[in-house]
Scaffold this active site. Structure first.
Site, PDB file in Angstrom:
ATOM      1  N   ASP A 178       0.414 -16.466  -3.579  1.00 44.51           N
ATOM      2  CA  ASP A 178       0.175 -15.482  -3.375  1.00 44.51           C
ATOM      3  C   ASP A 178      -0.124 -14.838  -1.466  1.00 44.51           C
ATOM      4  O   ASP A 178      -0.331 -14.374  -1.141  1.00 44.51           O
ATOM      5  CB  ASP A 178      -0.770 -14.512  -3.926  1.00 44.51           C
ATOM      6  CG  ASP A 178      -0.514 -13.450  -5.192  1.00 44.51           C
ATOM      7  OD1 ASP A 178       0.720 -12.602  -5.025  1.00 44.51           O
ATOM      8  OD2 ASP A 178      -1.708 -13.574  -5.727  1.00 44.51           O
TER       9      ASP A 178
ATOM     10  N   HIS B 188      -5.701  -1.856  -3.200  1.00 44.47           N
ATOM     11  CA  HIS B 188      -6.248  -2.224  -1.730  1.00 44.47           C
ATOM     12  C   HIS B 188      -5.920  -0.509  -1.566  1.00 44.47           C
ATOM     13  O   HIS B 188      -5.015   0.126  -1.112  1.00 44.47           O
ATOM     14  CB  HIS B 188      -5.547  -3.356  -1.271  1.00 44.47           C
ATOM     15  CG  HIS B 188      -5.894  -5.052  -1.880  1.00 44.47           C
ATOM     16  ND1 HIS B 188      -4.961  -5.198  -2.028  1.00 44.47           N
ATOM     17  CD2 HIS B 188      -6.704  -4.725  -1.450  1.00 44.47           C
ATOM     18  CE1 HIS B 188      -5.939  -7.149  -1.960  1.00 44.47           C
ATOM     19  NE2 HIS B 188      -6.493  -6.750  -2.136  1.00 44.47           N
TER      20      HIS B 188
ATOM     21  N   ARG C 231     -11.189  -4.654  -5.242  1.00 45.86           N
ATOM     22  CA  ARG C 231     -10.896  -6.112  -5.584  1.00 45.86           C
ATOM     23  C   ARG C 231     -12.626  -5.958  -4.119  1.00 45.86           C
ATOM     24  O   ARG C 231     -13.221  -6.387  -4.600  1.00 45.86           O
ATOM     25  CB  ARG C 231     -10.452  -5.678  -4.139  1.00 45.86           C
ATOM     26  CG  ARG C 231      -8.680  -6.216  -4.958  1.00 45.86           C
ATOM     27  CD  ARG C 231      -8.419  -7.408  -5.860  1.00 45.86           C
ATOM     28  NE  ARG C 231      -7.261  -7.599  -6.620  1.00 45.86           N
ATOM     29  CZ  ARG C 231      -6.065  -7.684  -6.274  1.00 45.86           C
ATOM     30  NH1 ARG C 231      -6.353  -8.366  -5.478  1.00 45.86           N
ATOM     31  NH2 ARG C 231      -5.551  -7.656  -7.333  1.00 45.86           N
TER      32      ARG C 231
ATOM     33  N   ARG D 269      -6.865 -16.565  -5.349  1.00 43.94           N
ATOM     34  CA  ARG D 269      -6.621 -17.206  -4.345  1.00 43.94           C
ATOM     35  C   ARG D 269      -7.594 -17.670  -3.341  1.00 43.94           C
ATOM     36  O   ARG D 269      -7.212 -17.557  -1.866  1.00 43.94           O
ATOM     37  CB  ARG D 269      -6.114 -15.419  -3.634  1.00 43.94           C
ATOM     38  CG  ARG D 269      -5.027 -14.440  -4.725  1.00 43.94           C
ATOM     39  CD  ARG D 269      -4.791 -13.027  -3.570  1.00 43.94           C
ATOM     40  NE  ARG D 269      -4.190 -13.887  -2.432  1.00 43.94           N
ATOM     41  CZ  ARG D 269      -3.943 -12.276  -2.004  1.00 43.94           C
ATOM     42  NH1 ARG D 269      -3.774 -11.287  -2.093  1.00 43.94           N
ATOM     43  NH2 ARG D 269      -3.405 -12.558  -0.270  1.00 43.94           N
TER      44      ARG D 269
ATOM     45  N   CYS E 193       1.370  -5.993   3.106  1.00 40.86           N
ATOM     46  CA  CYS E 193       0.306  -6.559   2.549  1.00 40.86           C
ATOM     47  C   CYS E 193       0.894  -8.406   3.227  1.00 40.86           C
ATOM     48  O   CYS E 193       0.697  -9.149   3.708  1.00 40.86           O
ATOM     49  CB  CYS E 193       0.865  -6.327   1.324  1.00 40.86           C
ATOM     50  SG  CYS E 193      -0.251  -4.943   0.422  1.00 40.86           S
TER      51      CYS E 193
END
Ligand code: ARG
Length: 313
Positions: A87, A195, A166, A117, A289
């Protein structure tokens, strides 16, 4: 009567446009080349390991994005992707880069919610150090509050911070203190807009795309209060990833642009550049992103608030 009204509105809009300043930031970015992009696990509703990105198409789409960023006038710094971090292409989440009030260049590393991540930020911190940035953080290895930089945007002097899916609310005060800024927290409740950068996109000094459906009622109202001229997106529009756009001056790079959104953007004087990022969407993110702005300045884009402050709806 109708005609007179339309003329008046048109004129006022035209005059106002000249007075609306472009964003001061957004002219340089860090990105991660998609050398090891895969969907190995599921941490958002878009990811499906049975639907893997095709490597060649991924590379083509990503390089077309890079070219479009440069054509729009942006500088781009390219990091290599770690093989163990599929990712990592979503560079926006690595951390937030900014020049602090005391003139030091800093990088506040994310503390990712999901362990899958977390290795990414180690590489990002080395990159930041190699660029002369002091590395800050609010937690690591699962200890301390989670913070993902896709939840952070400078907007009219505030650091707007989404929290919930998150970033944790508990991260807001340490972020404000570390950067000497005012953090405005907004509670995200929509599982697919996990997000802030999927539901909010600053366009210029006064305008931003906003999808109220991503937030609880108090936070949606607070965000709309912060934006003098919001381009309000329906949930359906936001789920095209149109708010996950990058703005370089008057150019908006976006993966999709519903007709109504395009009309508004063009009426405001923006040039829309559409990018096909379908392979990169398989991890649940698009152009915003995939990019991380590196030219934010405390004292210019964010008000200096010694010791920091947090404002909640
Ligand atoms: N698969 C990544 C994740 O779920 C996608 C990140 C999207 N990035 C963003 N800034 N919204 O973390």
């Amino acid at each position: 009567m109708t005609l007179v009204q339309e003329t008046t509105t048109g004129l006022a809009g035209g005059l106002a446009d000249e007075l609306v300043g472009e964003l001061a930031w957004g002219r340089s970015y860090a990105v991660v080349s998609p050398d090891h992009f895969r969907v190995d696990y599921v941490i958002n509703p878009f990811m499906d390991p049975a639907d893997q990105p095709e490597p060649e198409r991924t590379r083509e789409q990503w390089h077309a994005m890079l070219a479009a960023l440069r054509d729009a006038g942006a500088r781009v710094d390219v990091l290599r992707q770690r093989p163990d971090s599929p990712d990592m292409v979503y560079a926006m989440n690595l951390g937030i880069a900014l020049t602090l009030a005391d003139g030091r260049d800093a990088f506040l590393a994310s503390h990712m919610r999901y362990a899958e991540r977390r290795a990414e930020t180690t590489s990002a911190a080395s990159w930041a150090e190699s660029r002369g940035r002091v590395v800050l953080g609010v937690g690591r290895d699962g200890v301390g509050p989670h913070l993902e930089a896709g939840d952070l945007f400078a907007w009219r002097g505030d650091l707007v911070a989404g929290f919930g899916p998150r970033t944790e609310e508990a991260a807001l005060a340490p972020v404000a203190a570390a950067l000497d800024v005012r953090v405005r927290g907004l509670r995200i409740v929509h599982p697919a807009m996990y997000h802030l950068d999927l539901a909010f996109c600053p366009l210029d000094d006064r305008r931003a795309m906003v999808c109220p459906a991503a937030f609880d009622a108090a936070s949606a109202a607070a965000l709309l209060d912060l934006v003098p001229e919001p381009l309000v997106l329906t949930e359906e529009e936001a789920l095209t990833f149109c708010a996950n756009a990058v703005v370089v001056g008057r150019t908006v790079l976006m993966p999709a642009c519903p007709p109504r959104v395009r009309e508004r953007l063009e009426a405001w004087g923006f040039r829309v550049v559409l990018l096909d990022l379908s392979e990169l969407h398989k991890g649940g993110g698009s152009v915003r992103c995939l990019t991380n702005p590196t030219d934010l300045v405390v004292g210019r884009d964010l008000d200096v608030v010694p010791g920091g402050a947090v404002v909640l709806p």
